[in-house]
Structures are given as C-alpha cells and as structure tokens.
Design an enzyme around this catalytic site. Sequence first.
Site, PDB file in Angstrom:
ATOM      1  N   GLY A  67       0.779  -1.238   0.000  1.00 46.76           N
ATOM      2  CA  GLY A  67       0.000   0.000   0.000  1.00 46.76           C
ATOM      3  C   GLY A  67       0.805   1.278   0.000  1.00 46.76           C
TER       4      GLY A  67
ATOM      5  N   GLU B  25       4.143  -6.345   1.392  1.00 48.35           N
ATOM      6  CA  GLU B  25       3.700  -6.766   0.046  1.00 48.35           C
ATOM      7  C   GLU B  25       3.488  -5.582  -0.882  1.00 48.35           C
ATOM      8  OE1 GLU B  25       0.042  -8.937   0.510  1.00 48.35           O
ATOM      9  OE2 GLU B  25       1.035 -10.606   1.477  1.00 48.35           O
ATOM     10  N   PRO B  26       4.517  -4.810  -1.162  1.00 47.38           N
ATOM     11  CA  PRO B  26       4.311  -3.635  -2.011  1.00 47.38           C
ATOM     12  C   PRO B  26       4.187  -3.981  -3.491  1.00 47.38           C
ATOM     13  CG  PRO B  26       6.605  -3.813  -1.389  1.00 47.38           C
ATOM     14  CD  PRO B  26       5.900  -4.942  -0.698  1.00 47.38           C
ATOM     15  N   GLY B  27       3.226  -3.389  -4.152  1.00 45.39           N
ATOM     16  CA  GLY B  27       3.092  -3.540  -5.598  1.00 45.39           C
ATOM     17  C   GLY B  27       3.407  -2.223  -6.276  1.00 45.39           C
TER      18      GLY B  27
ATOM     19  N   ARG C 182      -7.348   3.341 -14.847  1.00 46.46           N
ATOM     20  CA  ARG C 182      -7.403   3.961 -13.504  1.00 46.46           C
ATOM     21  C   ARG C 182      -8.200   5.267 -13.461  1.00 46.46           C
ATOM     22  NH1 ARG C 182      -3.618   5.451 -10.688  1.00 46.46           N
ATOM     23  NH2 ARG C 182      -4.362   4.486  -8.775  1.00 46.46           N
TER      24      ARG C 182
ATOM     25  N   TYR D  63     -11.309   4.873 -11.041  1.00 46.74           N
ATOM     26  CA  TYR D  63     -11.198   5.432  -9.678  1.00 46.74           C
ATOM     27  C   TYR D  63     -11.133   6.957  -9.669  1.00 46.74           C
ATOM     28  CZ  TYR D  63      -8.887   0.804  -9.325  1.00 46.74           C
ATOM     29  OH  TYR D  63      -8.538  -0.514  -9.419  1.00 46.74           O
TER      30      TYR D  63
ATOM     31  N   CYS E 232     -15.746   3.761 -26.950  1.00 46.90           N
ATOM     32  CA  CYS E 232     -17.133   4.179 -27.095  1.00 46.90           C
ATOM     33  C   CYS E 232     -17.842   4.251 -25.738  1.00 46.90           C
ATOM     34  CB  CYS E 232     -17.820   3.192 -28.027  1.00 46.90           C
ATOM     35  SG  CYS E 232     -19.405   3.769 -28.558  1.00 46.90           S
ATOM     36  N   GLU E 233     -17.364   5.115 -24.864  1.00 46.19           N
ATOM     37  CA  GLU E 233     -17.976   5.326 -23.546  1.00 46.19           C
ATOM     38  C   GLU E 233     -17.715   6.768 -23.135  1.00 46.19           C
ATOM     39  OE1 GLU E 233     -18.494   2.790 -20.567  1.00 46.19           O
ATOM     40  OE2 GLU E 233     -18.119   0.960 -21.711  1.00 46.19           O
TER      41      GLU E 233
ATOM     42  N   TYR F 211      -0.585  -1.168 -12.228  1.00 43.09           N
ATOM     43  CA  TYR F 211      -2.012  -1.255 -12.540  1.00 43.09           C
ATOM     44  C   TYR F 211      -2.320  -0.535 -13.860  1.00 43.09           C
ATOM     45  CZ  TYR F 211      -1.795  -2.632  -7.686  1.00 43.09           C
ATOM     46  OH  TYR F 211      -1.443  -3.262  -6.521  1.00 43.09           O
TER      47      TYR F 211
HETATM   48  N1  LLP Z   1      -1.218  -7.408  -1.036  1.00 47.35           N
HETATM   49  C1  LLP Z   1      -2.505  -7.655  -1.283  1.00 47.35           C
HETATM   50  C2  LLP Z   1      -3.146  -8.775  -0.605  1.00 47.35           C
HETATM   51  C3  LLP Z   1      -3.224  -6.833  -2.170  1.00 47.35           C
HETATM   52  O1  LLP Z   1      -4.508  -7.073  -2.401  1.00 47.35           O
HETATM   53  C4  LLP Z   1      -2.554  -5.759  -2.824  1.00 47.35           C
HETATM   54  C5  LLP Z   1      -3.279  -4.892  -3.749  1.00 47.35           C
HETATM   55  C6  LLP Z   1      -1.198  -5.557  -2.546  1.00 47.35           C
HETATM   56  C7  LLP Z   1      -0.562  -6.395  -1.639  1.00 47.35           C
HETATM   57  C8  LLP Z   1      -0.398  -4.479  -3.186  1.00 47.35           C
HETATM   58  O2  LLP Z   1      -0.859  -3.194  -2.904  1.00 47.35           O
HETATM   59  P1  LLP Z   1      -0.040  -1.919  -3.399  1.00 47.35           P
HETATM   60  O3  LLP Z   1       1.286  -1.918  -2.684  1.00 47.35           O
HETATM   61  O4  LLP Z   1       0.151  -2.026  -4.864  1.00 47.35           O
HETATM   62  O5  LLP Z   1      -0.875  -0.761  -3.036  1.00 47.35           O
HETATM   63  N2  LLP Z   1      -5.941  -1.349  -9.116  1.00 47.35           N
HETATM   64  C9  LLP Z   1      -5.797  -0.407  -7.999  1.00 47.35           C
HETATM   65  C10 LLP Z   1      -5.033  -1.014  -6.865  1.00 47.35           C
HETATM   66  C11 LLP Z   1      -5.631  -2.310  -6.371  1.00 47.35           C
HETATM   67  C12 LLP Z   1      -4.777  -2.997  -5.354  1.00 47.35           C
HETATM   68  C13 LLP Z   1      -5.293  -4.333  -5.017  1.00 47.35           C
HETATM   69  N3  LLP Z   1      -4.508  -5.042  -4.041  1.00 47.35           N
HETATM   70  C14 LLP Z   1      -5.159   0.871  -8.515  1.00 47.35           C
HETATM   71  O6  LLP Z   1      -4.891   0.969  -9.706  1.00 47.35           O
HETATM   72  O7  LLP Z   1      -4.958   1.800  -7.749  1.00 47.35           O
END
Ligand code: LLP
Length: 413
Positions: free
Chosen positions: A227, A270-272, A309, A313, A343-344, A372
């Site tokens: 997050g 768990e950073p994405g 996105r 959102y 087309c939206e 994302y």
């Molecule tokens: N761990 C779990 C269990 C998760 O569900 C997620 C994200 C992460 C880690 C990684 O979170 P991050 O570090 O990336 O914030 N599509 C949305 C974000 C959805 C995230 C879903 N889960 C966007 O574009 O903002």
Amino acid sequence: MESYIGKSDFFKGNDPERLVREYGSPLYVYNEDIIRRQMARVAGVITKYPYTANYSVKANTNIHILRLALAEGLNCDAMSIGEIRLLQKAGFPNERIFFVPNNVSEKELRVAIEEGILTSLDSLSQLELYGTLNPGGECAVRLNPGIGAGHSEKVVTGGKRTKFGIAAEELDGIFGLAARFGLRIVGINQHIGSLFMDPQPYLDAVSSLLRLAVRFPGLRFLDFGGGYGIPYHKLEGEAEYDMAAFRERLLPILDRFVSEYGDAPLFKSEPGRYCVAEGGVILGRVHALKQNAGRKYAGTDIGMNVLVRPSMYDSWHDIEVLRGGRLLPRADMEEVTVTGNICESGDLLAKDRLLPRLRRGDLLCVLDSGAYGYSMCSSYNSRPRPAELMIGRDGNVRQIRRRETIEDLMAYM
Ligand code: LLP
C-alpha cells in the site's frame, strides 16, 4: 517539478517519437533503473530483524519485470494460478511465492498444495476447504485488522466495509478449524488497502496485527501487506512517500513486539505500486481536437482499455507533452479534457486539465503508469493491447512484450 521525464532522464537519450514510430502507439515504456531503485528501497525497509519484501505482482506481471524483482532479492505474492505460473516462468522457486488468494476454487487450492506453495486463506470457509484438502498441512491466514486505507473506497481492503480477511472476532473459528484438520498456522498476513502517503493507518494496523499475533504461538512470519504510495501529483511538487520516516516509526513497534513475543519471526510486506508505478509511462498520440459546449477536448489513443485507472477510480496521472520528440515547456497552457478512443463517455484520461496548448500529432506521456496500467488493460472495443518496452541500465531499448494483433484477438474463437 518542471518535468519528470526530463529530471529522471526517463528515456536515456532515446527519442520517444522514434520509439512510437517503430513500436506503434499507444506504447508502455519502462525504465529499469527506476524500477530497481524502488525495489531496492522496499527490500531495505527492515534491516534489524529477518525481513522480506514480497513484490505484489498484480501491479505489473510482465515477466521481465518479475525477473528484476528476482534479481533485487524480492519474494512475491500471487493472487491466482496465472500469477504463480508467470512467477515460476520468471525463475522464482515455489518457496519464494506466497499465494494470497480470495474466494478460490478447490482446483486452484489443489495446485498450490501439490506444488508446496504456501497459501493464506482469507475466510473460515476457505480455511475449512483447505483443511479438507490438506489435513495436517501448513498454511497462513489473512486477518482483517479493522483498519483500512486507500486512494479510493474501491481499493480499501481492511476495516468493516470490505470482503477481505478474517475478522478478529473469528479467531476462535480459526483455532477450531486448525485443531479439526491438524493444520499448522505458520503465518498471519493482512493488507489494509492501496496507496497511503501518511503511514499512520498502516502503523496502527501493524500494531493491531501484532496484538493478534500473541494468540498464535510459534508463528514463522507476519506479513503487514502493501500500500505504500507514490506521488501522482509530482509535477505540482508532491513529495515522495517518506520511507526513512516510516522505518523510524515502525522499528520501535517491532522492538516492543519482539521483546514480548520472545522471538523475531520473519516480517514481510507486500508492495506492488511502490515498486513499479514510477518506472513506467504510456506514450500516446493526440488524434483530434474539438470544442463541445464550451469544453475543449483532446482525443487520443490512450483509452480506458489502455489505462483504466482514471475511469475506474477518478485517478490522476500527470501528463507531459512532446512535439516532434521535444518536451513542451509548461507555458501557453489551457484547460483541456483528454479522452481516449473508446465508445464510452466515461473514457476520460484527464478532466479539465491544464496542459500546454495541444495540436494534432502531439505525443502525450502519461506518468506513473507502471503499476495497474498494463496489468489492467483490456481489448475492449476489440483494440489490441499495446506493446511494452524496457529502457535498460545501458540505455538500450528492448521490446518486452509485442503489441497484440487482431489475429490474436480472434485466436480463441
Ligand atoms: N497485497 C494484497 C493482498 C493486495 O490485495 C494488494 C493490492 C497488494 C498487496 C499491493 O498493494 P499496493 O502496494 O500495490 O498498493 N488497481 C488499484 C489497486 C488495487 C490494489 C489491489 N490489491 C489501482 O490501480 O490503484
């Protein structure tokens, strides 16, 4: 900041106009240095205790980016068998993959069990199913710390209004099922939501998980989730997430826990987004300009199929403008609504955005699209997905995914 692509030397001397002419528009472009730098930062959040950062691959599953995570020493979390297969193909051994699914079938759980991939169950119902499939086995459980955070309600995954995790009131149910099936709960994990710049809710959730941890003797690991935010308004001077200040506040919380628990289990996060967002941009072309009821529109090929996105959102992505391969200064600005070719009416990339006065043929560079972005692309309106390029450390350009073709779209019919 006047220009992110200028300041970061994003294209490393490669002309974006030439890249688009060679690989087509729209186009995802990544910068290896930036992705590695971000991955290295998350890998070093905790140094005093055993720690691993799990790259949350849903942010970007390009196999070449997964290999960068492997090279930077990260482990990964996977949400589906598809993500597990991509990680295996990228070279991750099964013990470096943590399966954190939600509402999966018996068949999917069986794959993880057969391959020895540690799995976290996020409801009593899934834990029961897991117990019947793997009695005497090891697993983790995803708890809901009662706290959520995120840039949109749609991405808050902790607290009362979410489908995720097992509530603290249900711990007895976990222990009951564990006893019934002889399951060993070796880890607990959580994820409060996606994108916070203020670390307080995350720190509160860490404390909350640590309080619950004392009920689980002999845990091997505790996973606090991802997050961490990135500054999407960087052109207006938004500051980065302050990782150093975050560490300083996290450490005393962990110290207290370790002295009470009597042992330091492995801590995980768990950073994405943090790993990949700023290392990716989208290049796309302005194809039309028009005025409608007093509002000026720029029509581009960066539709919601390419970057969803903003439509999904209301997310903000900074945009820089290139003409003839050169960056336009942020002068002679006007308000324009940037749309795609889908087309939206909701196909909006930026609403009433102040940009240098656009012309047909200009290239837009949409910042912070590495997370994302491609992973949420679709072929809506039967538009093939774009290609992806990686600008390597040496400045060389590699195509890391070819553009989809219309034949690809027909291949399954
Ligand atoms: N761990 C779990 C269990 C998760 O569900 C997620 C994200 C992460 C880690 C990684 O979170 P991050 O570090 O990336 O914030 N599509 C949305 C974000 C959805 C995230 C879903 N889960 C966007 O574009 O903002």
